[in-house]
Design an enzyme around this catalytic site. Structure first.
Site: not given
Ligand code: NAD
Ligand code: MLT
Length: 315
Positions: A232, A256, A261, A280
């Site tokens: 993010r 990304d 955005e 993204h």
């Molecule tokens: P998740 O909840 O499974 O994992 C997130 C991890 O971060 C958890 O294990 C949590 O304990 C850890 N965390 C929380 N605070 C922290 C800190 N201060 N320091 C270190 N670690 C910490 O979530 P996920 O499914 O792995 O997804 C993570 C993030 O990826 C989502 O919240 C989303 O913002 C992002 N994402 C981006 C895209 C994209 O299109 N670029 C797609 C999917 C998800």
């Molecule tokens: C997500 O958190 O799942 C990502 O932002 C992906 C998206 O919806 O584009």
């Protein structure tokens, strides 16, 4: 009486058709609508499906008195004011797991293109050039990869990297151990930033992680190392990132996601020659969009037809 559903951001076409075919649902005939159209539809909306482009604010909720359910077709719910939803009795869900593999693969793609300079080399080729020496890269194999946030996506990244014989260090306040023999927990964030060759961010954006990767941490990255963020915008201080890359205090970055955005047209990040930027795209694969769409449609049906709230996200 039918339930009025709007999909305000993009959705796989076939899945959108399935949603339109649900008996008792009246689905606005287009997905990915303009802000103006959304504003116009708000008074009538009962179920809303969003991705990352729509922000559910207190103001939006005020204008949507009939809204009962918001589904984030994806993972991160930082674009939803969940407290205000709770106060208004609007339920919120996401579609956990549906796009995690795609996001993890995108992070690895950013690592590879940043290390091997393929995106920059392509730009030269597209402009008629052929410059081999400028684009000498470095290998990913045997590198020490630091993963900040070892949840679902962070762990998939670590697993998918197996073929590169990496040493993985992870930092996550809530996870102590990994099943992967090559992944161990770092004692703190400093250890990741001071010692890793590749650093990849995978935490959600929330109060505790806003600005987590600040000027001080960025200044600890080794000169040969790279930083990737496919989690993010807002987790990494963009001004400090820009300054470090401009001064070449570390090698390069692959990003990304951005604090604003779409990234501003005149953002100084766009001018740097040592960052690869993508708009993204982490979840933008055919497979992930089918999976998130299927989950969103199933959850919408369960909520309105079977009175069953799945994958609730609380404030
Ligand atoms: P998740 O909840 O499974 O994992 C997130 C991890 O971060 C958890 O294990 C949590 O304990 C850890 N965390 C929380 N605070 C922290 C800190 N201060 N320091 C270190 N670690 C910490 O979530 P996920 O499914 O792995 O997804 C993570 C993030 O990826 C989502 O919240 C989303 O913002 C992002 N994402 C981006 C895209 C994209 O299109 N670029 C797609 C999917 C998800
Ligand atoms: C997500 O958190 O799942 C990502 O932002 C992906 C998206 O919806 O584009």
């Amino acid at each position: 009486m039918s339930t009025f559903i709007v999909v305000s951001d993009g959705m796989d076409k076939e899945i959108f058709k399935q949603l339109q075919g649900v008996e008792n649902f009246e689905v606005f005939p287009e997905a990915k609508i303009s802000q103006e159209k959304l504003q116009e539809l708000l008074p009538k909306i009962e179920g809303l499906v969003i991705r990352s482009a729509t922000t559910v604010t207190a103001d939006l909720l005020e204008k949507a008195p009939n809204l009962k359910y918001v589904i984030r077709a994806g993972e991160g719910t930082d674009n939803i004011d969940k407290k205000s939803c709770e106060q208004k009795g609007v339920k919120v869900s996401n579609t956990p797991g549906a796009n995690n593999n795609s996001a993890a693969e995108h992070a690895i793609a950013l690592m590879m293109t940043t290390l091997r300079k393929t995106a920059w080399a392509h730009n030269t080729m597209a402009n008629g050039g052929w410059d081999k020496s400028k684009y000498t890269g470095v290998e990913l194999a045997d590198k020490k990869v630091g993963i900040v946030g070892f949840g679902r996506i962070g762990q998939i990244v670590a697993k998918r990297l197996a073929g590169f014989d990496p040493k993985v260090k992870f930092y996550d306040p809530f996870i102590e151990k990994s099943d992967l023999p090559y992944a161990t927990k770092a004692k703190d964030l400093n250890e990741i930033f001071e010692t890793c060759d590749v650093i990849s961010i995978h935490t959600p954006l929330m109060d505790a992680t806003k600005g987590l990767v600040n000027k001080e941490l960025l200044s600890k990255i080794q000169p040969h190392a790279i930083l990737v963020n496919a989690a993010r915008g807002g987790i990494v201080d963009e001004q400090a990132l820009h300054d470090c890359l401009k001064n070449k205090s570390f090698r390069a970055a692959g990003f990304d996601v951005f604090a604003t955005e779409p990234l501003e047209e005149n953002s100084p990040l766009r001018k740097l020659d040592n960052i690869v930027l993508t708009p993204h795209l982490g979840a933008s694969t055919e497979e992930a969009q089918v999976r998130v769409g299927e989950m969103a449609v199933h959850q919408m049906k369960e909520f309105f037809i079977n009175n069953n709230l799945l994958n609730e996200v609380k404030a």
